[in-house]
Motif scaffolding. Structure first.
Motif, PDB file in Angstrom:
ATOM      1  N   SER A 213       1.616 -21.162   3.633  1.00 25.07           N
ATOM      2  CA  SER A 213       1.982 -20.911   2.241  1.00 25.07           C
ATOM      3  C   SER A 213       3.490 -21.024   2.082  1.00 25.07           C
ATOM      4  CB  SER A 213       1.526 -19.512   1.808  1.00 25.07           C
ATOM      5  OG  SER A 213       1.952 -19.228   0.489  1.00 25.07           O
ATOM      6  N   ASN A 214       3.906 -21.578   0.953  1.00 26.07           N
ATOM      7  CA  ASN A 214       5.336 -21.589   0.642  1.00 26.07           C
ATOM      8  C   ASN A 214       5.712 -20.346  -0.178  1.00 26.07           C
ATOM      9  OD1 ASN A 214       3.957 -22.668  -1.705  1.00 26.07           O
ATOM     10  ND2 ASN A 214       5.968 -23.186  -2.495  1.00 26.07           N
ATOM     11  N   ASP A 215       4.717 -19.530  -0.505  1.00 26.29           N
ATOM     12  CA  ASP A 215       4.954 -18.247  -1.181  1.00 26.29           C
ATOM     13  C   ASP A 215       4.826 -17.113  -0.167  1.00 26.29           C
ATOM     14  OD1 ASP A 215       5.240 -19.250  -3.849  1.00 26.29           O
ATOM     15  OD2 ASP A 215       3.070 -19.520  -3.911  1.00 26.29           O
ATOM     16  N   ASP A 216       5.414 -15.981  -0.485  1.00 26.73           N
ATOM     17  CA  ASP A 216       5.227 -14.772   0.317  1.00 26.73           C
ATOM     18  C   ASP A 216       3.887 -14.164  -0.094  1.00 26.73           C
ATOM     19  OD1 ASP A 216       5.202 -12.264   1.463  1.00 26.73           O
ATOM     20  OD2 ASP A 216       7.338 -11.912   1.150  1.00 26.73           O
ATOM     21  N   LEU A 217       2.868 -14.330   0.727  1.00 25.63           N
ATOM     22  CA  LEU A 217       1.528 -13.864   0.353  1.00 25.63           C
ATOM     23  C   LEU A 217       1.479 -12.356   0.158  1.00 25.63           C
ATOM     24  CD1 LEU A 217      -0.943 -16.006   2.504  1.00 25.63           C
ATOM     25  CD2 LEU A 217      -0.261 -16.317   0.127  1.00 25.63           C
ATOM     26  N   LEU A 218       2.296 -11.631   0.906  1.00 29.19           N
ATOM     27  CA  LEU A 218       2.298 -10.179   0.764  1.00 29.19           C
ATOM     28  C   LEU A 218       2.754  -9.782  -0.637  1.00 29.19           C
ATOM     29  CD1 LEU A 218       1.638  -7.621   2.276  1.00 29.19           C
ATOM     30  CD2 LEU A 218       4.002  -7.534   3.109  1.00 29.19           C
ATOM     31  N   LYS A 219       3.706 -10.516  -1.200  1.00 28.17           N
ATOM     32  CA  LYS A 219       4.130 -10.241  -2.581  1.00 28.17           C
ATOM     33  C   LYS A 219       3.013 -10.576  -3.562  1.00 28.17           C
ATOM     34  CE  LYS A 219       9.128 -10.741  -1.950  1.00 28.17           C
ATOM     35  NZ  LYS A 219      10.337 -11.498  -2.323  1.00 28.17           N
ATOM     36  N   LEU A 220       2.251 -11.637  -3.253  1.00 27.63           N
ATOM     37  CA  LEU A 220       1.107 -11.977  -4.110  1.00 27.63           C
ATOM     38  C   LEU A 220       0.034 -10.896  -4.036  1.00 27.63           C
ATOM     39  CD1 LEU A 220       0.667 -15.832  -3.497  1.00 27.63           C
ATOM     40  CD2 LEU A 220       1.900 -14.667  -5.338  1.00 27.63           C
ATOM     41  N   VAL A 221      -0.097 -10.264  -2.868  1.00 23.13           N
ATOM     42  CA  VAL A 221      -1.021  -9.134  -2.723  1.00 23.13           C
ATOM     43  C   VAL A 221      -0.568  -7.981  -3.615  1.00 23.13           C
ATOM     44  CG1 VAL A 221      -1.853  -7.336  -1.141  1.00 23.13           C
ATOM     45  CG2 VAL A 221      -1.801  -9.726  -0.395  1.00 23.13           C
ATOM     46  N   GLU A 222       0.733  -7.710  -3.604  1.00 23.43           N
ATOM     47  CA  GLU A 222       1.275  -6.596  -4.393  1.00 23.43           C
ATOM     48  C   GLU A 222       1.088  -6.805  -5.890  1.00 23.43           C
ATOM     49  OE1 GLU A 222       5.293  -6.461  -3.081  1.00 23.43           O
ATOM     50  OE2 GLU A 222       4.814  -5.558  -1.124  1.00 23.43           O
ATOM     51  N   THR A 223       1.057  -8.066  -6.325  1.00 26.03           N
ATOM     52  CA  THR A 223       0.874  -8.361  -7.751  1.00 26.03           C
ATOM     53  C   THR A 223      -0.591  -8.699  -8.077  1.00 26.03           C
ATOM     54  OG1 THR A 223       1.497 -10.683  -7.344  1.00 26.03           O
ATOM     55  CG2 THR A 223       3.248  -9.173  -8.058  1.00 26.03           C
TER      56      THR A 223
END
Length: 450
Positions: free
Chosen positions: A274-284
């Motif tokens: 992923s080019n995104d931080d998946l953990l941040k996507l989890v938080e949102t």
């Protein structure tokens, strides 16, 4: 004979490219509008599409989205001005195969098209991969390769995080070819290029008649990778429904084809990126936490090229050798002035962008070394920010009025926020501390390309 569709509103350029392709044994057809291009694709079986980014009434991004929804496996190459390279990177994230900068060089165009059309039946081997894979000598990448060496012999799921173009698929292949599964298939899937309503069919397969358009049985990627490695790139783009089914497949080690209740056991190792931080996507709440933990058996962070300065010349030398063979040139290296400019540049597209720049420079070089005059303007006249969200007014020395300077600054800050958020307008609005409506108004006011 391979069929190529060229979409470009510049009639002279479109006809020129079509004629050049015909002279090189392609069946080529041109059209001057995106809408007509879509109609032609619906009625014909093209092998590849070459599409200009700037088109009347639409743009390459919208065309790409529509093409991928209709024919997700059709390779699309975007033609773009070099100043739009960050937009080209966004397009690649959305499923474009690659981009080529204008003015288009005929030899470079043929190289990219032929590369895209390479038969998927030509299986890569461990030895052929090693010939194409270079790591660099920087401390950052050596740490990555040490992690590869440690995790490869295991069957742990691996999550690779890094920017677009930084080499995530190469790291995934390095893990595969150093593993016990190296003689089995390595199947790479770009989750960002799969339409949401087709993702289950692409991943798990379907039976004939499962839905409208399912005229034959289909073997999904999980079955294609039997015994080997399944690489899911941009896994954060999967919808919630697809995330649920992926989690079930990972937990229970079996799948069901769409339209069939039959249970199929699967034996694959899954590597995701992923080019995104998946953990941040989890938080949102944009990514399931249970799936994140299932994928994050072992995390590898791949640093961007700008943090690996000492590796850039090694990559450049490797790409020069490849370009010399492709273009029948004999460029030996890069002169000092060109090196200085390349070290100052931010490389938004990372290694992929570097390769495109080197290919273009080798093609244009009239001497045995790459000189500054054959580098793209964005590198030679680098007035872009190189240290985060700082503004550089060296390109605005003729600005006298405070109001005009304020407008320029505001446009640059908005542009920086869009880049920082990967053009996610909700995230950009949060960075700027404004609401989405205000952001949309500002984008329209300043005619910012998104």
């Amino acid at each position: 004979m391979k069929k190529v569709l060229v979409i470009d509103d510049d009639t002279f350029m479109c006809d020129l490219i079509v004629n050049h392709l015909k002279q090189n044994n392609f069946e080529a057809k041109g059209t001057y509008t995106g809408r007509n291009g879509i109609k032609l694709i619906e009625k014909n079986n093209f092998d590849i599409v070459l599409c200009d980014y700037r088109l009347p009434a639409t743009d390459g991004f919208k065309i790409l989205q529509e093409l991928k929804s209709k024919k997700p496996l059709l390779p699309v190459i975007i033609m773009t001005a070099y100043a739009e390279v960050r937009m080209a990177v966004k397009l690649i994230k959305s499923g474009a195969y690659d981009y080529i900068t204008k003015p288009v060089q005929p030899e470079e165009l043929l190289r990219i098209i032929n590369k895209a059309l390479e038969s998927t039946d030509e299986r890569e081997t461990s030895n052929s991969f090693r010939e194409k894979f270079i790591t660099g000598k920087s401390k950052a990448i050596q740490g990555v390769m040490q992690h590869v060496k440690v995790v490869a012999p295991t069957d742990l799921t691996v999550l690779i995080e890094g920017e677009t173009g930084s080499g995530k698929e190469y790291v995934a292949k390095a893990i595969h070819y150093a593993s016990k599964r190296s003689k089995k298939p390595f199947v790479a899937v770009d989750c960002g290029a799969i339409p949401k309503d087709l993702a289950n069919s692409e991943l798990f397969g379907h039976i004939k008649g499962a839905f409208t358009g399912a005229i034959n049985n289909k073997v999904g990627y999980f079955e294609q990778a039997k015994g080997g490695t399944l690489f899911l790139d941009e896994v954060g783009n999967l919808s919630y429904e697809n995330q649920v089914k992926l989690l079930r497949a990972l937990q229970e080690r079996f799948i069901n084809k769409v339209g069939d209740n039959k249970v199929i056991k699967v034996d694959v190792r899954v590597i995701t990126a992923s080019n995104d931080d998946l953990l941040k996507l989890v938080e949102t709440n944009e990514f399931r936490e249970d799936l994140y933990h299932r994928l994050n058996g072992f995390k590898i962070h791949l640093p961007p090229l700008r943090e690996r300065g000492e590796d850039m010349l090694e990559f450049a030398s490797f790409f020069i050798e490849q370009a010399n063979r492709a273009f029948e040139k004999s460029v030996e290296g890069i002169d000092e002035d060109a090196k200085k400019l390349m070290f100052k540049y931010n490389w938004h597209g990372n290694i992929r962008e570097l390769q495109n720049v080197v290919n273009r420079a080798v093609l244009l070089s009239k001497s045995d070394v790459i000189q500054a005059d054959v580098l793209p303007d964005e590198i030679r006249f680098n007035n872009l920010q190189t240290g985060g969200r700082q503004n550089n007014f060296s390109g605005h020395r003729d600005v006298k009025e405070l109001k005009e300077a304020t407008l320029i600054t505001e446009k640059e800050v908005i542009t920086n926020a869009l880049i920082e958020s990967n053009y996610n307008k909700s995230k950009a609005a949060k960075i700027l501390n404004i609401d989405r409506k205000t952001l949309y108004n500002k984008i329209n006011q300043y005619d910012i390309e998104i």
